[in-house]
Design an enzyme around this catalytic site. Structure first.
Site, short mmCIF file in Angstrom:
data_model
loop_
_atom_site.label_atom_id
_atom_site.label_comp_id
_atom_site.label_asym_id
_atom_site.label_seq_id
_atom_site.Cartn_x
_atom_site.Cartn_y
_atom_site.Cartn_z
N ALA A 152 2.52 -3.88 -8.92
CA ALA A 152 3.65 -4.18 -9.80
C ALA A 152 4.29 -2.89 -10.32
O ALA A 152 5.52 -2.72 -10.25
CB ALA A 152 3.19 -5.05 -10.96
N ARG A 162 15.25 4.11 -6.38
CA ARG A 162 16.23 3.90 -5.30
C ARG A 162 17.64 3.76 -5.87
O ARG A 162 18.62 4.00 -5.19
CB ARG A 162 15.90 2.63 -4.51
CG ARG A 162 14.74 2.84 -3.57
CD ARG A 162 14.62 1.70 -2.56
NE ARG A 162 13.59 2.01 -1.60
CZ ARG A 162 12.34 1.55 -1.63
NH1 ARG A 162 11.98 0.71 -2.59
NH2 ARG A 162 11.46 1.91 -0.72
N GLU A 219 -1.87 6.18 -14.13
CA GLU A 219 -2.87 5.36 -13.43
C GLU A 219 -4.24 5.93 -13.74
O GLU A 219 -4.50 7.10 -13.49
CB GLU A 219 -2.58 5.37 -11.91
CG GLU A 219 -3.70 4.80 -11.06
CD GLU A 219 -4.15 3.40 -11.46
OE1 GLU A 219 -3.30 2.50 -11.55
OE2 GLU A 219 -5.37 3.20 -11.68
N SER A 267 -0.79 2.23 -5.34
CA SER A 267 -0.35 1.27 -4.32
C SER A 267 -1.39 0.98 -3.25
O SER A 267 -1.17 1.21 -2.07
CB SER A 267 0.95 1.77 -3.66
OG SER A 267 1.99 1.70 -4.58
N CYS A 312 -6.45 -6.65 -1.80
CA CYS A 312 -6.55 -7.82 -0.90
C CYS A 312 -7.30 -7.47 0.39
O CYS A 312 -7.87 -8.33 1.04
CB CYS A 312 -5.17 -8.34 -0.52
SG CYS A 312 -4.03 -8.41 -1.89
N VAL A 323 -3.87 5.05 -20.28
CA VAL A 323 -3.08 4.85 -21.50
C VAL A 323 -3.96 4.12 -22.50
O VAL A 323 -4.54 3.07 -22.20
CB VAL A 323 -1.79 4.06 -21.18
CG1 VAL A 323 -1.05 3.72 -22.47
CG2 VAL A 323 -0.90 4.87 -20.24
N ASN A 337 4.13 -7.80 -6.42
CA ASN A 337 5.13 -6.99 -5.71
C ASN A 337 6.55 -7.47 -6.00
O ASN A 337 7.44 -6.65 -6.26
CB ASN A 337 4.86 -7.05 -4.21
CG ASN A 337 3.77 -6.07 -3.81
OD1 ASN A 337 3.98 -4.87 -3.77
ND2 ASN A 337 2.57 -6.58 -3.57
N TRP A 368 3.71 -34.68 17.31
CA TRP A 368 3.94 -34.87 15.87
C TRP A 368 3.09 -33.82 15.16
O TRP A 368 1.86 -33.90 15.17
CB TRP A 368 3.53 -36.28 15.42
CG TRP A 368 4.55 -37.31 15.75
CD1 TRP A 368 4.60 -38.07 16.88
CD2 TRP A 368 5.69 -37.68 14.96
NE1 TRP A 368 5.69 -38.89 16.85
CE2 TRP A 368 6.38 -38.68 15.67
CE3 TRP A 368 6.19 -37.27 13.72
CZ2 TRP A 368 7.55 -39.27 15.20
CZ3 TRP A 368 7.34 -37.87 13.24
CH2 TRP A 368 8.02 -38.85 13.97
N ARG A 405 4.70 -38.68 7.08
CA ARG A 405 4.86 -40.10 7.42
C ARG A 405 3.85 -40.97 6.68
O ARG A 405 4.16 -42.04 6.17
CB ARG A 405 4.67 -40.29 8.93
CG ARG A 405 5.93 -40.00 9.72
CD ARG A 405 5.71 -40.02 11.20
NE ARG A 405 4.95 -41.19 11.65
CZ ARG A 405 4.67 -41.44 12.93
NH1 ARG A 405 5.11 -40.63 13.87
NH2 ARG A 405 3.98 -42.49 13.28
C1 LIG Z 1 -10.89 -8.68 -3.33
C2 LIG Z 1 -9.48 -9.10 -3.63
C3 LIG Z 1 -8.74 -9.79 -2.68
C4 LIG Z 1 -7.42 -10.17 -2.95
N1 LIG Z 1 -6.73 -10.86 -2.00
C5 LIG Z 1 -5.46 -11.25 -2.23
C6 LIG Z 1 -4.70 -11.93 -1.25
O1 LIG Z 1 -5.19 -12.18 -0.14
N2 LIG Z 1 -3.41 -12.30 -1.55
C7 LIG Z 1 -2.85 -12.02 -2.76
O2 LIG Z 1 -1.67 -12.37 -2.97
N3 LIG Z 1 -3.53 -11.36 -3.72
C8 LIG Z 1 -4.82 -10.98 -3.49
N4 LIG Z 1 -5.52 -10.29 -4.46
C9 LIG Z 1 -4.89 -10.06 -5.77
C10 LIG Z 1 -4.04 -8.79 -5.76
O3 LIG Z 1 -4.81 -7.70 -5.36
C11 LIG Z 1 -3.49 -8.59 -7.16
O4 LIG Z 1 -2.76 -9.73 -7.52
C12 LIG Z 1 -2.58 -7.36 -7.25
O5 LIG Z 1 -3.28 -6.20 -6.97
C13 LIG Z 1 -1.96 -7.27 -8.65
O6 LIG Z 1 -1.21 -6.11 -8.76
P1 LIG Z 1 -0.92 -5.45 -10.19
O7 LIG Z 1 -0.15 -4.23 -9.94
O8 LIG Z 1 -0.39 -6.48 -11.11
O9 LIG Z 1 -2.38 -5.14 -10.77
P2 LIG Z 1 -3.53 -4.20 -10.22
O10 LIG Z 1 -3.54 -4.17 -8.75
O11 LIG Z 1 -4.77 -4.64 -10.92
O12 LIG Z 1 -3.11 -2.78 -10.74
C14 LIG Z 1 -3.12 -2.43 -12.08
C15 LIG Z 1 -3.41 -0.96 -12.17
O13 LIG Z 1 -3.31 -0.58 -13.52
C16 LIG Z 1 -4.30 0.39 -13.78
N5 LIG Z 1 -4.51 0.36 -15.22
C17 LIG Z 1 -4.95 -0.67 -15.98
N6 LIG Z 1 -4.98 -0.33 -17.26
C18 LIG Z 1 -4.56 0.95 -17.34
C19 LIG Z 1 -4.36 1.86 -18.41
N7 LIG Z 1 -4.61 1.52 -19.66
N8 LIG Z 1 -3.89 3.09 -18.12
C20 LIG Z 1 -3.62 3.46 -16.83
N9 LIG Z 1 -3.81 2.64 -15.80
C21 LIG Z 1 -4.25 1.40 -16.04
C22 LIG Z 1 -5.48 -0.06 -12.96
O14 LIG Z 1 -6.37 1.02 -12.68
C23 LIG Z 1 -4.81 -0.59 -11.71
O15 LIG Z 1 -4.73 0.37 -10.69
C24 LIG Z 1 -6.85 -9.88 -4.21
C25 LIG Z 1 -7.58 -9.19 -5.17
C26 LIG Z 1 -8.88 -8.80 -4.89
C27 LIG Z 1 -9.67 -8.06 -5.96
#
Ligand SMILES: Cc1cc2nc3c(=O)[nH]c(=O)nc-3n(C[C@H](O)[C@H](O)[C@H](O)COP(=O)(O)OP(=O)(O)OC[C@H]3O[C@@H](n4cnc5c(N)ncnc54)[C@H](O)[C@@H]3O)c2cc1C
Length: 459
Positions: free
Chosen positions: A13, A23, A36, A42, A46, A84, A311, A440, A448
């Site tokens: 995210a 961009r 981070e 990134s 998953c 943070v 994403n 089908w 159906r």
């Molecule tokens: C084993 C596994 C399999 C998965 N498979 C799938 C799948 O098949 N399909 C799917 O859609 N989703 C899947 N997911 C879920 C997916 O990985 C998450 O939904 C996605 O990573 C969320 O992204 P995000 O950026 O919100 O959070 P995160 O990926 O959790 O990233 C958040 C980041 O913030 C950092 N952070 C947190 N707090 C702080 C702070 N205070 N200061 C600095 N940094 C901080 C963390 O270190 C982390 O890197 C899976 C997850 C796991 C664990």
């Protein structure tokens, strides 16, 4: 003077937001810094199960873009290993700790993107630091687990605690590495994201792969011997283990947000509006596993922590901060997974969700095959539909089967997203050729059947 955008959290995210904003606005107009606390940006959590199984050989294959690439190609000031620790909304600054240098920095912001993800559920018994017990939330977790699996004496008996999609995928990964695997789940069947009748099909198929399924059983503790995990203690007695993987689900990581006074919604995740702004807090945005989303079918706020949403939501934030206009229209709960050769897909509401949301509905189970019955490799596929009564609008769908089962859910997701009725769906122009479907398609057969159920004919 350039505006300053601060991103908290450097994964899906946060970095989608940062790169989209860049961009649209260059450095002279918008300075971007991302904090981070981990070692990677990134990365694909998953992909961890496929790295552990050996299917993906290298950890770095799971990293979509490294910090240097963000610095060099996007002019984003990425501060790795910076956690943070506070957000001061009055002074408009974040406080961060450099975890390697052990010093504190304060950085002001005009715009803040909160993207801290989710944190794993950790019951009391899992808090003890027992060697051989692992989460799989981050690449560091994955590396620690791999190291344990490859170190002598090599573990041979694994227990996976939690039968959600992460637990199920990890059970598959460990089986593929040659371990004997027991999966413990306190509910009556694994995969509670599908209805119990479909979950039972998953359990049945998993048993066929050699994975021991222990349902209706709660873990209460861990036994260690000589400083290593020896057994998982459950309400039904101990299960020997020399490696344990925890897949107990996640909660939104909101501690910092709460301390700063950002509003949480009824799901416990951060509230955002359609443009991913945090309401009532100007200049603050949030995205990913830490926020709640609108469920387009139930109309309820829900917490659905998936990479696909993280994403998209990050992209929406970045477009808006970049001066464009974008909205996140909500989710319908589409998800797919596999365990060995079994595939599972779901979208929309389960029966219990539909009832909770106050819908009248019918449900049908349709059994057919993924290919023409005479074509080699034809396998059973079960499609479940939940349709509103009397309108016939599709409310939810689930599929369990072998090859080509999971991604068939996408046709149903599109139908559901567009508010189609099962009657309309019976005429859908889906592709047909014997290697890919019976004449089908299983989706059409189920539609159906639902039409018949609505008419009360049940033919
Ligand atoms: C084993 C596994 C399999 C998965 N498979 C799938 C799948 O098949 N399909 C799917 O859609 N989703 C899947 N997911 C879920 C997916 O990985 C998450 O939904 C996605 O990573 C969320 O992204 P995000 O950026 O919100 O959070 P995160 O990926 O959790 O990233 C958040 C980041 O913030 C950092 N952070 C947190 N707090 C702080 C702070 N205070 N200061 C600095 N940094 C901080 C963390 O270190 C982390 O890197 C899976 C997850 C796991 C664990």
């Amino acid at each position: 003077m350039a505006e300053r955008m601060i991103v908290v959290g450097g994964d899906a995210a946060g970095m989608s937001a940062a790169s989209q904003a860049r961009r649209r606005r260059d450095r002279t107009d918008l300075e971007i810094a991302a904090f981070e606390r981990g070692h990677f940006t990134s990365y694909s959590a998953c992909g961890i199960p496929y790295w552990i199984s050996g299917l993906v050989p290298e950890r770095d294959q799971l990293v979509a873009r490294a910090p240097e690439a963000f610095r060099d190609d996007f002019d984003i000031d990425v501060r790795m290993r910076h956690e943070v620790t506070a957000i001061d909304l009055d002074r408009r600054e974040v406080v961060a700790r450099d975890l390697d240098g052990d010093r504190e920095v304060r950085v002001g912001f005009d715009t803040l993107v909160y993207a801290t993800g989710a944190r794993p559920v950790q019951p009391e018994w899992a808090r003890d630091d027992v060697a051989g017990v692992f989460g799989v939330q981050t690449l560091d977790d994955g590396a620690a687990l791999l190291d344990w699996l490859e170190r002598e004496p090599r573990p041979r008996h694994a227990v996976v605690v939690g039968g959600g999609y992460v637990g199920v995928e990890m059970a598959e990964a460990l089986v593929q590495r040659g371990l004997s695997v027991q999966l413990v789940e306190q509910a009556a069947q694994p995969m509670s994201t599908v209805d119990p009748d479909m979950g039972e099909l998953v359990a049945e198929a998993m048993r066929g792969t050699g994975i021991g399924i222990r349902t209706g059983m709660k873990v209460t503790g861990l036994d260690e011997r000589d400083g290593r995990i020896a057994a998982v203690v459950t309400t039904e007695g101990p299960i020997p283990a020399d490696v344990v993987v925890l897949g107990l689900g996640v909660r939104p990581n909101t501690a910092l947000a709460e301390a700063a006074g950002l509003p949480l919604g009824p799901s416990g995740a951060i509230r955002v509006d359609r443009r991913m702004r945090v309401p009532g807090v100007p200049g603050v945005w949030a995205a990913g596993d830490c926020v709640e989303s609108l469920h387009r079918v139930s109309g309820m706020p829900v917490h659905v922590p998936l990479g696909t949403h993280a994403n998209k939501q990050g992209r929406v934030v970045g477009i808006n901060i970049g001066g464009g206009y974008a909205t996140f229209p909500g989710v319908i709960g589409t998800a797919v997974t596999k365990v060995c050769d079994l595939e599972v897909g779901r979208t929309g509401l389960r029966e219990q969700d539909a009832a909770k949301a106050g819908f009248e509905f019918v449900t049908v189970l349709a059994e057919s095959t993924n290919r023409a019955g005479y074509y080699p490799g034809a396998e059973k596929m079960t499609v479940k539909l939940i349709a509103e009564r009397p309108s016939g609008r599709l409310l939810g769908a689930q599929i369990v089967g072998r090859s080509e089962a999971a991604k068939r859910i996408d046709a149903l997701a599109v139908a559901l997203w567009n508010g189609m009725t099962v009657d309309e769906m019976t005429a859908l122009d889906l592709g047909y050729a014997p290697p890919y479907a019976p004449v089908w398609d299983p989706v059409l057969i189920a539609a159906r059947k639902a039409v018949d159920a609505l008419a009360g004919t049940g033919r």
